[in-house]
Design a protein around this motif. Structure first.
Motif, PDB file in Angstrom:
ATOM      1  N   GLN A 133       0.752  -0.516  -0.235  1.00 46.33           N
ATOM      2  CA  GLN A 133       0.045   0.001   0.337  1.00 46.33           C
ATOM      3  C   GLN A 133       1.256   1.012  -0.073  1.00 46.33           C
ATOM      4  N   GLU A 134       1.769   1.490   0.783  1.00 44.12           N
ATOM      5  CA  GLU A 134       2.547   2.434   1.019  1.00 44.12           C
ATOM      6  C   GLU A 134       3.080   2.893  -0.771  1.00 44.12           C
ATOM      7  N   GLU A 135       3.737   1.447  -1.621  1.00 42.53           N
ATOM      8  CA  GLU A 135       4.036   2.096  -2.651  1.00 42.53           C
ATOM      9  C   GLU A 135       2.622   1.721  -3.442  1.00 42.53           C
ATOM     10  N   ALA A 136       1.728   1.723  -3.688  1.00 46.35           N
ATOM     11  CA  ALA A 136       0.572   1.858  -4.299  1.00 46.35           C
ATOM     12  C   ALA A 136       0.042   3.626  -4.436  1.00 46.35           C
ATOM     13  N   ASP A 137      -0.107   3.798  -2.901  1.00 49.69           N
ATOM     14  CA  ASP A 137       0.111   6.049  -2.461  1.00 49.69           C
ATOM     15  C   ASP A 137       0.890   6.352  -2.991  1.00 49.69           C
ATOM     16  N   ARG A 138       2.303   5.646  -3.558  1.00 50.97           N
ATOM     17  CA  ARG A 138       3.185   6.983  -3.879  1.00 50.97           C
ATOM     18  C   ARG A 138       2.958   6.787  -5.511  1.00 50.97           C
ATOM     19  N   LEU A 139       2.190   5.599  -6.298  1.00 51.10           N
ATOM     20  CA  LEU A 139       2.131   5.594  -7.598  1.00 51.10           C
ATOM     21  C   LEU A 139       0.990   6.208  -8.025  1.00 51.10           C
ATOM     22  N   TYR A 140      -0.658   5.480  -7.124  1.00 55.19           N
ATOM     23  CA  TYR A 140      -1.652   5.991  -7.693  1.00 55.19           C
ATOM     24  C   TYR A 140      -1.439   6.987  -8.327  1.00 55.19           C
ATOM     25  N   ALA A 141      -2.209   7.856  -9.227  1.00 54.33           N
ATOM     26  CA  ALA A 141      -2.870   9.661  -9.613  1.00 54.33           C
ATOM     27  C   ALA A 141      -3.905   9.086 -10.439  1.00 54.33           C
ATOM     28  N   GLY A 142      -5.292   7.744 -10.057  1.00 55.65           N
ATOM     29  CA  GLY A 142      -6.492   8.067 -10.380  1.00 55.65           C
ATOM     30  C   GLY A 142      -5.851   7.735 -12.298  1.00 55.65           C
ATOM     31  N   ASP A 143      -6.899   8.332 -12.775  1.00 54.49           N
ATOM     32  CA  ASP A 143      -6.839   7.666 -14.353  1.00 54.49           C
ATOM     33  C   ASP A 143      -5.404   7.915 -15.008  1.00 54.49           C
ATOM     34  N   ASP A 144      -4.646   8.547 -14.445  1.00 53.57           N
ATOM     35  CA  ASP A 144      -3.140   9.198 -14.940  1.00 53.57           C
ATOM     36  C   ASP A 144      -2.352   8.872 -14.082  1.00 53.57           C
ATOM     37  N   THR A 145      -2.566   7.710 -13.605  1.00 52.48           N
ATOM     38  CA  THR A 145      -1.270   6.479 -13.196  1.00 52.48           C
ATOM     39  C   THR A 145      -0.801   6.033 -13.823  1.00 52.48           C
ATOM     40  N   ASP A 146       1.045   6.036 -14.197  1.00 52.09           N
ATOM     41  CA  ASP A 146       1.357   5.449 -14.993  1.00 52.09           C
ATOM     42  C   ASP A 146       1.351   4.069 -15.106  1.00 52.09           C
ATOM     43  N   ALA A 147       1.542   3.966 -16.626  1.00 51.68           N
ATOM     44  CA  ALA A 147       1.068   2.568 -16.827  1.00 51.68           C
ATOM     45  C   ALA A 147       2.408   1.404 -16.697  1.00 51.68           C
ATOM     46  N   ALA A 148       3.348   2.218 -16.743  1.00 46.99           N
ATOM     47  CA  ALA A 148       4.753   1.475 -17.067  1.00 46.99           C
ATOM     48  C   ALA A 148       4.895   0.740 -15.480  1.00 46.99           C
ATOM     49  N   ALA A 149       4.882   1.578 -14.477  1.00 49.20           N
ATOM     50  CA  ALA A 149       5.566   1.918 -13.219  1.00 49.20           C
ATOM     51  C   ALA A 149       3.969   0.527 -12.291  1.00 49.20           C
ATOM     52  N   GLU A 150       2.838   1.116 -13.111  1.00 50.94           N
ATOM     53  CA  GLU A 150       1.438  -0.151 -12.709  1.00 50.94           C
ATOM     54  C   GLU A 150       2.108  -1.172 -12.980  1.00 50.94           C
ATOM     55  N   ARG A 151       1.966  -1.948 -13.880  1.00 54.41           N
ATOM     56  CA  ARG A 151       2.489  -3.241 -14.525  1.00 54.41           C
ATOM     57  C   ARG A 151       3.788  -3.348 -13.819  1.00 54.41           C
ATOM     58  N   ASP A 152       4.708  -2.534 -13.198  1.00 54.64           N
ATOM     59  CA  ASP A 152       5.891  -3.423 -11.894  1.00 54.64           C
ATOM     60  C   ASP A 152       5.567  -3.487 -10.736  1.00 54.64           C
ATOM     61  N   PHE A 153       4.584  -3.140 -10.365  1.00 52.20           N
ATOM     62  CA  PHE A 153       3.592  -2.756  -9.335  1.00 52.20           C
ATOM     63  C   PHE A 153       2.837  -3.947  -9.031  1.00 52.20           C
ATOM     64  N   ILE A 154       2.237  -4.725 -10.506  1.00 50.91           N
ATOM     65  CA  ILE A 154       1.838  -5.768 -10.581  1.00 50.91           C
ATOM     66  C   ILE A 154       2.791  -6.982 -10.345  1.00 50.91           C
ATOM     67  N   ALA A 155       3.223  -6.635 -10.762  1.00 57.59           N
ATOM     68  CA  ALA A 155       4.472  -7.983 -10.701  1.00 57.59           C
ATOM     69  C   ALA A 155       5.629  -8.768  -9.920  1.00 57.59           C
ATOM     70  N   ARG A 156       5.403  -7.137  -8.761  1.00 57.20           N
ATOM     71  CA  ARG A 156       5.780  -7.679  -7.684  1.00 57.20           C
ATOM     72  C   ARG A 156       5.277  -8.386  -6.477  1.00 57.20           C
ATOM     73  N   TRP A 157       3.306  -7.429  -7.269  1.00 54.59           N
ATOM     74  CA  TRP A 157       2.525  -8.216  -5.948  1.00 54.59           C
ATOM     75  C   TRP A 157       1.051  -8.971  -6.667  1.00 54.59           C
ATOM     76  N   PRO A 158       1.668 -10.265  -7.374  1.00 56.62           N
ATOM     77  CA  PRO A 158       0.708 -10.688  -7.949  1.00 56.62           C
ATOM     78  C   PRO A 158      -0.706 -10.675  -8.150  1.00 56.62           C
ATOM     79  N   ALA A 159      -1.462 -10.854  -6.527  1.00 57.81           N
ATOM     80  CA  ALA A 159      -2.550 -11.065  -5.955  1.00 57.81           C
ATOM     81  C   ALA A 159      -3.615  -9.596  -6.375  1.00 57.81           C
TER      82      ALA A 159
END
Length: 383
Positions: A133-159
């Motif tokens: 969640q701490e990582e998600a808070d840094r990345l989350y920007a609604g519809d403007d969330t960076d797509a590449a950063a989100e792909r990296d995030f869910i690769a680390r947190w596959p659930a």
């Protein structure tokens, strides 16, 4: 609500939390008032205020003995990130307070946020989710969330299927909530659906003909609320009995989200839509959209999950109001949507009554509860 009554209700909730997960069995008492409460994603004191304004609280801080309250689900997750700790405690208080009542007085229905505790979040610990969640808070920007950063995030947190889920959708998750949800599932206190009359069904987001076909209910019984509730609850009970760990899946009805398959799907997520861009999304099940013209004819479904603004966007443009009851009526061809309780309908029509009025917003006096007996809004004096 007077201070003494509020203090008794809070004390009852705190005692229930301190006792740990439990569920009071049915006591077999006749209830003369049957009321639906839309998504209680609001502070516990707001929930209590609304119940008190409608004359539903007794002097002991619980529900009046003559009242049966049906909560349509989504008891967790609301508010800003700065209030997560308070919100987490408040949601648990509400669930424990409801569970402290007999099963035939407080009916707890599952919403997607409730199932998330044993779905997407099933294998997290307090520490691992906090890190995600701490990582998600840094990345989350609604519809403007960076797509590449989100792909990296869910690769680390596959659930997790998205950054948004960790930062916002399941923002106030705690392990203790999961323990309670699991216990209430195994104790048969959390239900998928509740039959409130011969053709009157209460559940979180609604079911279509396709959903009932998936669970094997013959079409001749699709207007029978008891048969529908038994079929839906049966799928859940069998899944819970076989569940030994990991995310809980209800075959055909609920598939939690993850990085591989995307957002969660099923009857706890789906919303009505007539939008052209949803034409393909409404064809299959489980899904996140359904065609309201595919609702089972002859059945009235009382649901939460979808606020007026979203129905206006997806089904019927018009002025938006929070707090009020709304209804949708279809004969399989036309679709009529309006504010207010449902009109009289016949066997050739399907009805949805929407009760999610954004409980935490606006004045408590303006939030309407649904009287299952009279099929209207409960008056503020409760009579």
């Amino acid at each position: 609500m007077n201070d003494a009554l509020f203090e008794k209700a809070v004390a009852r909730a705190d005692a229930a939390v301190a006792k740990g997960p439990h569920a009071t069995p049915a006591e077999g008492r006749h209830r003369t008032r049957h009321v639906v409460m839309g998504d209680p994603q609001a502070d516990f004191d707001r929930v209590l205020s609304i119940l008190a304004l409608h004359g539903l609280l007794g002097g002991d801080g619980g529900l009046r003995p003559d009242v049966c309250l049906v909560s349509v689900g989504d008891h967790f997750d609301w508010g800003p990130a700065s209030e997560r700790e308070r919100v987490a405690r408040s949601g648990l208080r509400l669930v424990a307070w409801l569970a402290s009542h007999p099963a035939d007085q407080a009916v707890l229905l599952l919403g997607n946020h409730d199932l998330g505790r044993v779905g997407e979040l099933a294998d997290f610990t307090e520490a691992t989710f906090r890190a995600a969640q701490e990582e998600a808070d840094r990345l989350y920007a609604g519809d403007d969330t960076d797509a590449a950063a989100e792909r990296d995030f869910i690769a680390r947190w596959p659930a997790l299927p998205s950054v948004e889920l960790a930062a916002r959708d399941f923002s106030a998750w705690r392990e203790e909530q999961r323990v309670w949800v699991e216990h209430l599932l195994r104790a048969r206190r959390f239900r998928v659906a509740h039959a409130a009359g011969d053709s009157l069904l209460v559940l979180h987001a609604g079911v279509t003909r396709e959903d009932l076909d998936v669970v094997g209910l013959e079409s001749g019984r699709w207007s029978e609320a008891g048969a529908v509730a038994d079929a839906l609850n049966g799928v859940m009970d069998r899944a819970v009995d076989a569940w030994t760990g990991g995310p809980l899946v209800l075959p055909g009805l609920h598939h939690p989200g993850n990085a591989a398959s995307g957002e969660g799907l099923g009857i706890f997520y789906q919303r009505p839509s007539l939008q052209a861009e949803d034409a393909e999304r409404v064809r299959e099940t489980p899904r996140r959209r359904f065609d309201p013209r595919r609702l089972p004819l002859g059945l009235t479904q009382v649901v939460g999950h979808t606020r007026d603004k979203r129905v206006r966007e997806l089904v019927s443009p018009g002025p938006v109001r929070d707090g009020v009851l709304r209804h949708l009526v279809t004969d399989g061809t036309r679709v009529d949507y309006a504010h207010g309780p449902p009109p009289r309908t016949g066997a050739g029509e399907a009805v949805m009554v929407f009760t999610d009025g954004a409980m935490r917003e606006g004045r408590a006096e303006d939030f309407q509860l649904f009287d299952l007996d009279a099929q209207r809004a409960v008056p503020l004096d409760g009579r």
